[in-house]
Motif scaffolding. Sequence first.
Motif, mmCIF file in Angstrom:
data_model
loop_
_atom_site.group_PDB
_atom_site.id
_atom_site.type_symbol
_atom_site.label_atom_id
_atom_site.label_comp_id
_atom_site.label_asym_id
_atom_site.label_seq_id
_atom_site.Cartn_x
_atom_site.Cartn_y
_atom_site.Cartn_z
ATOM 1 N N PHE A 89 0.821 -1.206 0.000
ATOM 2 C CA PHE A 89 0.000 0.000 0.000
ATOM 3 C C PHE A 89 0.854 1.255 0.000
ATOM 4 N N ARG A 90 0.295 2.269 -0.612
ATOM 5 C CA ARG A 90 0.933 3.576 -0.734
ATOM 6 C C ARG A 90 -0.151 4.629 -0.575
ATOM 7 N N ALA A 91 0.102 5.639 0.262
ATOM 8 C CA ALA A 91 -0.869 6.730 0.426
ATOM 9 C C ALA A 91 -1.012 7.486 -0.884
ATOM 10 N N LEU A 92 -2.229 7.860 -1.200
ATOM 11 C CA LEU A 92 -2.494 8.641 -2.404
ATOM 12 C C LEU A 92 -2.580 10.119 -2.054
ATOM 13 N N ASP A 93 -2.125 10.963 -2.970
ATOM 14 C CA ASP A 93 -2.202 12.395 -2.738
ATOM 15 C C ASP A 93 -3.321 13.030 -3.573
ATOM 16 N N ARG A 94 -4.182 12.205 -4.117
ATOM 17 C CA ARG A 94 -5.314 12.712 -4.897
ATOM 18 C C ARG A 94 -6.462 13.058 -3.953
ATOM 19 N N PRO A 95 -7.311 14.021 -4.319
ATOM 20 C CA PRO A 95 -8.411 14.409 -3.437
ATOM 21 C C PRO A 95 -9.634 13.495 -3.546
ATOM 22 N N TRP A 96 -9.444 12.254 -3.879
ATOM 23 C CA TRP A 96 -10.538 11.296 -4.027
ATOM 24 C C TRP A 96 -11.061 10.872 -2.660
ATOM 25 N N ILE A 97 -12.374 10.627 -2.596
ATOM 26 C CA ILE A 97 -12.964 10.117 -1.360
ATOM 27 C C ILE A 97 -13.519 8.711 -1.524
ATOM 28 N N GLY A 98 -13.534 8.177 -2.706
ATOM 29 C CA GLY A 98 -14.001 6.812 -2.914
ATOM 30 C C GLY A 98 -14.802 6.682 -4.186
ATOM 31 N N CYS A 99 -14.907 5.463 -4.666
ATOM 32 C CA CYS A 99 -15.685 5.178 -5.872
ATOM 33 C C CYS A 99 -17.127 4.854 -5.485
ATOM 34 N N VAL A 100 -17.971 4.579 -6.454
ATOM 35 C CA VAL A 100 -19.391 4.345 -6.176
ATOM 36 C C VAL A 100 -19.607 3.177 -5.227
ATOM 37 N N TRP A 101 -18.769 2.159 -5.271
ATOM 38 C CA TRP A 101 -18.924 1.013 -4.375
ATOM 39 C C TRP A 101 -18.429 1.366 -2.972
ATOM 40 N N GLU A 102 -17.327 2.085 -2.883
ATOM 41 C CA GLU A 102 -16.744 2.432 -1.590
ATOM 42 C C GLU A 102 -17.605 3.431 -0.816
ATOM 43 N N LEU A 103 -18.380 4.231 -1.544
ATOM 44 C CA LEU A 103 -19.204 5.250 -0.889
ATOM 45 C C LEU A 103 -20.541 4.709 -0.384
ATOM 46 N N ALA A 104 -20.831 3.449 -0.635
ATOM 47 C CA ALA A 104 -22.126 2.881 -0.228
ATOM 48 C C ALA A 104 -22.435 3.111 1.259
ATOM 49 N N PRO A 105 -21.503 2.896 2.189
ATOM 50 C CA PRO A 105 -21.856 3.089 3.603
ATOM 51 C C PRO A 105 -21.779 4.541 4.085
ATOM 52 N N PHE A 106 -21.398 5.454 3.229
ATOM 53 C CA PHE A 106 -21.132 6.826 3.651
ATOM 54 C C PHE A 106 -22.350 7.489 4.299
ATOM 55 N N GLY A 107 -23.505 7.450 3.655
ATOM 56 C CA GLY A 107 -24.711 8.068 4.205
ATOM 57 C C GLY A 107 -25.133 7.428 5.513
ATOM 58 N N HIS A 108 -25.011 6.094 5.572
ATOM 59 C CA HIS A 108 -25.349 5.386 6.809
ATOM 60 C C HIS A 108 -24.452 5.854 7.953
ATOM 61 N N GLU A 109 -23.159 5.957 7.692
ATOM 62 C CA GLU A 109 -22.213 6.351 8.739
ATOM 63 C C GLU A 109 -22.465 7.777 9.213
ATOM 64 N N ARG A 110 -22.806 8.666 8.297
ATOM 65 C CA ARG A 110 -23.132 10.046 8.686
ATOM 66 C C ARG A 110 -24.343 10.058 9.603
ATOM 67 N N SER A 111 -25.398 9.366 9.205
ATOM 68 C CA SER A 111 -26.617 9.330 10.011
ATOM 69 C C SER A 111 -26.376 8.665 11.365
ATOM 70 N N SER A 112 -25.592 7.617 11.372
ATOM 71 C CA SER A 112 -25.283 6.918 12.613
ATOM 72 C C SER A 112 -24.519 7.829 13.575
ATOM 73 N N TRP A 113 -23.570 8.598 13.058
ATOM 74 C CA TRP A 113 -22.805 9.525 13.902
ATOM 75 C C TRP A 113 -23.733 10.566 14.524
ATOM 76 N N VAL A 114 -24.631 11.127 13.719
ATOM 77 C CA VAL A 114 -25.580 12.113 14.229
ATOM 78 C C VAL A 114 -26.460 11.479 15.308
ATOM 79 N N ARG A 115 -27.022 10.323 14.999
ATOM 80 C CA ARG A 115 -27.970 9.648 15.887
ATOM 81 C C ARG A 115 -27.341 9.248 17.224
ATOM 82 N N HIS A 116 -26.119 8.723 17.183
ATOM 83 C CA HIS A 116 -25.522 8.154 18.395
ATOM 84 C C HIS A 116 -24.517 9.058 19.106
ATOM 85 N N VAL A 117 -23.908 9.995 18.393
ATOM 86 C CA VAL A 117 -22.848 10.813 19.006
ATOM 87 C C VAL A 117 -23.256 12.277 19.149
ATOM 88 N N LEU A 118 -23.866 12.855 18.126
ATOM 89 C CA LEU A 118 -24.156 14.289 18.178
ATOM 90 C C LEU A 118 -25.485 14.635 18.844
#
Length: 159
Positions: A106-135
């Motif tokens: 593995f090598r760290a990337l210096d591109r401003p990418w946040i993920g592809c369509v498959w990698e972003l699948a849990p993103f909305g869930h994680e945001r909502s979960s953080w709000v619901r349980h932490v904020l």
Amino acid sequence: MPFSEKQITFMGVARIAGWQVKRYHVHSATDLIEPAVEAAAYRFLPELLPEPDGEAPPAGFTVLHRNRQGAFLDAYSWVWENVIECRTAAAGVEALGCPDDVPTRFRALDRPWIGCVWELAPFGHERSSWVRHVLQPDQPDLDSYLADAYPDGRCGGPG
């Protein structure tokens, strides 16, 4: 380019470099991520995690994605109480500056990418979960956040 959905699998929570990290794997329907690739990714993960900032609990989630090109590791860390910091890495993808086609280097990337369509699948869930349980609660409930995972199954499709 033909599109097909992939599978996402929740791999549990790990304590890595002082962080509690929810781990997701994205893979084809028939091929799980090889143990050597998984081990290499989690050995590299501390390189992608920021120093805890004292404002947010040191928690976040990762997505490890294996495809025919190589392996990709996205580290999403909660910082500044309500902000996601993203750092990414790749292995075996020479077009991204990896030294060779070996999916465990593995090598760290210096591109401003946040993920592809498959990698972003849990993103909305994680945001909502953080709000619901932490904020939202009077007292943050980090254990509930860590236990609240995006469901295993198909990912990347439009719905």
